[in-house]
Design an enzyme around this catalytic site. Sequence first.
Site, mmCIF file in Angstrom:
data_model
loop_
_atom_site.group_PDB
_atom_site.id
_atom_site.type_symbol
_atom_site.label_atom_id
_atom_site.label_comp_id
_atom_site.label_asym_id
_atom_site.label_seq_id
_atom_site.Cartn_x
_atom_site.Cartn_y
_atom_site.Cartn_z
ATOM 1 N N HIS A 109 31.825 15.008 -12.317
ATOM 2 C CA HIS A 109 30.993 14.323 -11.513
ATOM 3 C C HIS A 109 31.095 15.142 -10.293
ATOM 4 O O HIS A 109 31.903 15.757 -9.931
ATOM 5 C CB HIS A 109 31.121 12.693 -11.380
ATOM 6 C CG HIS A 109 32.493 12.351 -10.869
ATOM 7 N ND1 HIS A 109 33.689 12.496 -11.534
ATOM 8 C CD2 HIS A 109 32.895 12.085 -9.488
ATOM 9 C CE1 HIS A 109 34.583 12.061 -10.930
ATOM 10 N NE2 HIS A 109 34.240 11.863 -9.462
ATOM 11 N N HIS B 24 36.399 16.281 -7.066
ATOM 12 C CA HIS B 24 36.294 16.884 -8.249
ATOM 13 C C HIS B 24 35.472 18.345 -8.100
ATOM 14 O O HIS B 24 35.563 19.175 -9.013
ATOM 15 C CB HIS B 24 35.459 15.825 -9.232
ATOM 16 C CG HIS B 24 36.407 14.817 -9.575
ATOM 17 N ND1 HIS B 24 36.844 14.720 -10.555
ATOM 18 C CD2 HIS B 24 36.931 13.979 -8.797
ATOM 19 C CE1 HIS B 24 37.826 13.445 -10.684
ATOM 20 N NE2 HIS B 24 37.527 12.968 -9.546
ATOM 21 N N ASP C 267 42.233 7.136 -15.325
ATOM 22 C CA ASP C 267 41.836 7.095 -14.025
ATOM 23 C C ASP C 267 42.966 5.665 -13.531
ATOM 24 O O ASP C 267 42.774 4.658 -13.869
ATOM 25 C CB ASP C 267 40.511 6.570 -13.624
ATOM 26 C CG ASP C 267 40.237 6.305 -12.218
ATOM 27 O OD1 ASP C 267 41.145 6.482 -11.426
ATOM 28 O OD2 ASP C 267 39.082 5.949 -11.815
ATOM 29 N N SER D 82 33.781 -1.207 -5.598
ATOM 30 C CA SER D 82 34.523 0.240 -5.871
ATOM 31 C C SER D 82 33.876 0.768 -7.107
ATOM 32 O O SER D 82 33.073 0.404 -7.878
ATOM 33 C CB SER D 82 36.070 -0.160 -6.155
ATOM 34 O OG SER D 82 36.641 0.858 -6.680
ATOM 35 N N HIS E 208 35.979 2.429 -9.248
ATOM 36 C CA HIS E 208 37.145 2.692 -10.016
ATOM 37 C C HIS E 208 37.428 1.549 -11.000
ATOM 38 O O HIS E 208 37.427 0.314 -10.261
ATOM 39 C CB HIS E 208 38.232 2.926 -9.338
ATOM 40 C CG HIS E 208 38.033 4.541 -8.743
ATOM 41 N ND1 HIS E 208 38.417 5.547 -9.385
ATOM 42 C CD2 HIS E 208 37.582 4.614 -7.222
ATOM 43 C CE1 HIS E 208 38.044 6.485 -8.380
ATOM 44 N NE2 HIS E 208 37.782 6.056 -7.299
ATOM 45 N N HIS F 27 45.289 10.647 -11.726
ATOM 46 C CA HIS F 27 44.342 10.304 -10.463
ATOM 47 C C HIS F 27 44.900 9.055 -9.783
ATOM 48 O O HIS F 27 44.433 8.041 -9.837
ATOM 49 C CB HIS F 27 42.818 9.830 -11.077
ATOM 50 C CG HIS F 27 42.178 10.992 -11.455
ATOM 51 N ND1 HIS F 27 40.911 10.719 -11.767
ATOM 52 C CD2 HIS F 27 42.501 12.317 -11.663
ATOM 53 C CE1 HIS F 27 40.370 12.054 -12.304
ATOM 54 N NE2 HIS F 27 41.438 12.908 -12.396
ATOM 55 N N ASP G 179 42.290 26.274 6.545
ATOM 56 C CA ASP G 179 42.285 25.906 8.149
ATOM 57 C C ASP G 179 41.308 27.211 8.677
ATOM 58 O O ASP G 179 41.443 28.189 8.774
ATOM 59 C CB ASP G 179 43.718 26.374 8.849
ATOM 60 C CG ASP G 179 43.531 26.053 10.299
ATOM 61 O OD1 ASP G 179 42.365 25.687 10.530
ATOM 62 O OD2 ASP G 179 44.455 26.250 10.766
#
Lengths: 557, 557
Positions: B74, B79, B196, B367, B369, B391, B444
């Site tokens: 996704h 990701h 997950d 959420s 999740h 995850h 950086d």
Amino acid sequence: MANRKKNKLRVIPLGGLEEIGKNMTVFEYGESIIVVDCGVAFPEDEMLGIDLVIPDVTYLEKNLSKVKGIIVTHGHEDHIGALPYVLNRIPVPVYGTDLTLALIENKLVEHQMLNRAELRAVRAGQTIQLGAFKVEFIRSTHSIADSVALAIHTPVGVVLHTSDFKIDHTPIEGEPIDLARIAELGKKGVLLLMADSTNVERPGYTMSERTVGETLDNVFKDAKSRIIVATFASNIHRIQQIVNSAMKFNRKVALNGRSMINVVKTAMKLGYLNIPPDVLIDIDRIQKLPRNQIVMITTGSQGEPMSALSRIASNSHRKVSIEKGDLVIISASPIPGNEKYISRVINDLFKQGANVIYEALVEVHVSGHARQEELKLIHRLVRPKFFMPVHGEYRHLKQHANLAQSLGMPEENIFIMENGQVLELSQRKAQIAGTVQAGSILIDGLGVGDVGNIVLRDRKHLSEDGLIVVVVTVNSDGKILTTPEVISRGFVYVKESEELMDEIRELTLEIIQKNLGKRKSSYANIKNNVKDELSSYLYQKTKRKPMILPVIIEIPC
Amino acid sequence: MANRKKNKLRVIPLGGLEEIGKNMTVFEYGESIIVVDCGVAFPEDEMLGIDLVIPDVTYLEKNLSKVKGIIVTHGHEDHIGALPYVLNRIPVPVYGTDLTLALIENKLVEHQMLNRAELRAVRAGQTIQLGAFKVEFIRSTHSIADSVALAIHTPVGVVLHTSDFKIDHTPIEGEPIDLARIAELGKKGVLLLMADSTNVERPGYTMSERTVGETLDNVFKDAKSRIIVATFASNIHRIQQIVNSAMKFNRKVALNGRSMINVVKTAMKLGYLNIPPDVLIDIDRIQKLPRNQIVMITTGSQGEPMSALSRIASNSHRKVSIEKGDLVIISASPIPGNEKYISRVINDLFKQGANVIYEALVEVHVSGHARQEELKLIHRLVRPKFFMPVHGEYRHLKQHANLAQSLGMPEENIFIMENGQVLELSQRKAQIAGTVQAGSILIDGLGVGDVGNIVLRDRKHLSEDGLIVVVVTVNSDGKILTTPEVISRGFVYVKESEELMDEIRELTLEIIQKNLGKRKSSYANIKNNVKDELSSYLYQKTKRKPMILPVIIEIPC
């Protein structure tokens, strides 16, 4: 003018508004000033390198002769922590209950200034006269024993200051909060209510401290190995309950962490904590007992990197290491900003083989602050003419004002103040009348207030992109004597960036040569040119902006 | 040996374990490698000045010829965010659904490398062959549209990788998660489940995204003035619901924030977001409409200091300023570490006169999740032989392992892995078989991996106590030519510390003179002496430890 002023009460918060911590409020009437609380705040993220933050007490210094004393409502850092610094400049008596004074005493001993302080003990129920004020101490309940609310009787009316509180009808030790007296004061008439806003966003009631004991019993009952409980050293009721659960299941108790040992010792001496002598064992003795007969109570419930619990979790504690099956209970909730520290400690403990219980999983902690229904009860009992929400960020103060309005208080009678603003009250009226100096004094090492915005801005700059120092020597004729010396720290890994360093050296040489040629180029000008040109060169090469410090030294030869 | 290896599947997480973000998993069988996801992580607090963190892909570089492609589940940053960096070194095709690829495309355009990338569209339900693997894309539900789970069919069995998901039976657009297919796969037999773990600590079910729409309707219904909603730009279903509520109450919608405008444009073009042309108005037009006909959707729901919402809150936005009565809805929950930023924005908005609604008060967010009951359902349907929680931080992986055990899975079939560890699987067996290079590469500015531990340590040191540079010139006979130049930044406010600077100058002179006298004192030795002696002097005076950079320049004259 002076006369008019005499007839008014001035309430001046010097800390605790639009922030969590650093609590301090000034009450002034004519020639009398009293100060309520004297706390520290922890530094904000952008206050790099700062240890603590205390209130600016310039206003008190300027009116030193008026100040009758400092009244402390309980022994938490955000109410007592600034005393070692403030007492140096405002040497007045400090009033508090026994445990509060004992904790202040420990703190003053650390700062080697106990002999210079005058601590005067009071007890809940007592009233003392301080100049124009009668200060009445009212039994309260909070996450530390011996906390009080204050009724400040002034010539224009009564101010009720709840300080930090919750309504606990079944506290672990001592009396519940004295609602009857609060109701009585309300009945007689309260001019101004100042009340704790910390938990105003939460609906319902905060559970009694006693409920944690029940949870602990349940958890202890099933535990087969060692139990380690982390909590605040000052939460004496919590410690009592851990000890009680330990005794129920035939476990001895060891203490871990300097402040835990100090506070427990103090609280036992004063009788606030009851631990039979045979239950408390030295941490060195735990290796000699079966693991299922041990409870360790430790500091570090906020995941503080140097705390006892963090050291246990990272397997760097001198005396304690986790064995598979150990049960660790984090009996606290994260102070905002500490979430990541605690999470790291929990991860590390799991990795060491411990089983970890924390607030997200089981109710092993309750707050010390009143929620919405408790706040409503206080407002209903006190029925003040005016209201000032205190102790909270702006959002909390605003929500607390909304809560008061929802109970029927007119908006114009509610004052959301800023630190330093003066609320002037007569028997009938209240209004904001100007400001006095207020703010944050930063403590860094031994320095009090010597770190300001410029220093913090430099620290931030250095922290993000590091620095480059270039040193060039010239003689008085403007001839360059040595190739530029380039030193870099926190910018790139030098060994792998020799080429870039060479480029910096060459570019510097070029810029300086070009500028030395020009008439009237002062060294300051040349240095600015080096700064600007190097900076834009490096930004284009690296998209970073290290601090650049050019040094030009003229050699008389 | 080579033969034995060919018969095993190797699953190697290169990121996403013991951390939130930076997701990447390698699947290897014989001469075939596929990579699932390619995400960034946000820097830890101690990674000062770092912009992003990506996985170390050395292992993929070393096996480049085997790598058949990168499959992305996704379009969230954790990701897809590392693709611009990883594709430079691993130039292989990228597979994903339409919206996912469109978001990747935006990202590659920003990095000016779209023409070098090969993006291949797939749809849920489709299966593609990549070397030894058949990769099946399964419709899933998450806080971004068009997300998929993967069934990876390998010669030794099926691996089901849920990626980030929740079980939403009533998604806003498109199909619900394809539980039937997951059940079918489970029925046929799944070798390994990777699932997950983000929300494993939370009991119950995550509410459907649709419930947020109902809350928004209720809030919009009563709103009298302008409404500003902050949410993630990628949460297209949330944006659709905000638009739907706006239309119900006759409000136009303006977008604010670069990523919000980009993502909405992309999602509308692809048909994932349905906004009638007359509803969407330019932000410049909002001044011309009555305030009760406006909804603004903005970035900044995490309180990011430079975001549109933060600028509105601090009254520094070019086009939008708060007026009394504006309603601001923060439709997101804080990512751990952002709590203080969000809190600051909420405080500022209240101060500007807005009314602010956030998760602590009203359920304006759910959420993306799965919680415990959803996870249990997946485990029950899939009934895998082996399980690897993915995850999450270690605590989440461990709790997820506990959850699997509570459902009857034997402990020895559960693998809590570390990034870089190799899980080797045959049809019947699974075991950890060594490790490959893995870790964090820090970004950086333009630098990829050029900031390491030494640079970070220096930045930390500089951020806490600043620095002092002392420069001394000597001639080749060891005679000191100039009084030491002392420069300090981030240590104390120099103007108020002239005296201390003088002391540093004198002390430096003393130390160098003493040392130059000694035989065999190299300049390096002398510099170390200056460092040590100045350091302990300053610590004793200030209890601070600034970085000390001594420079000695020998002049040939």
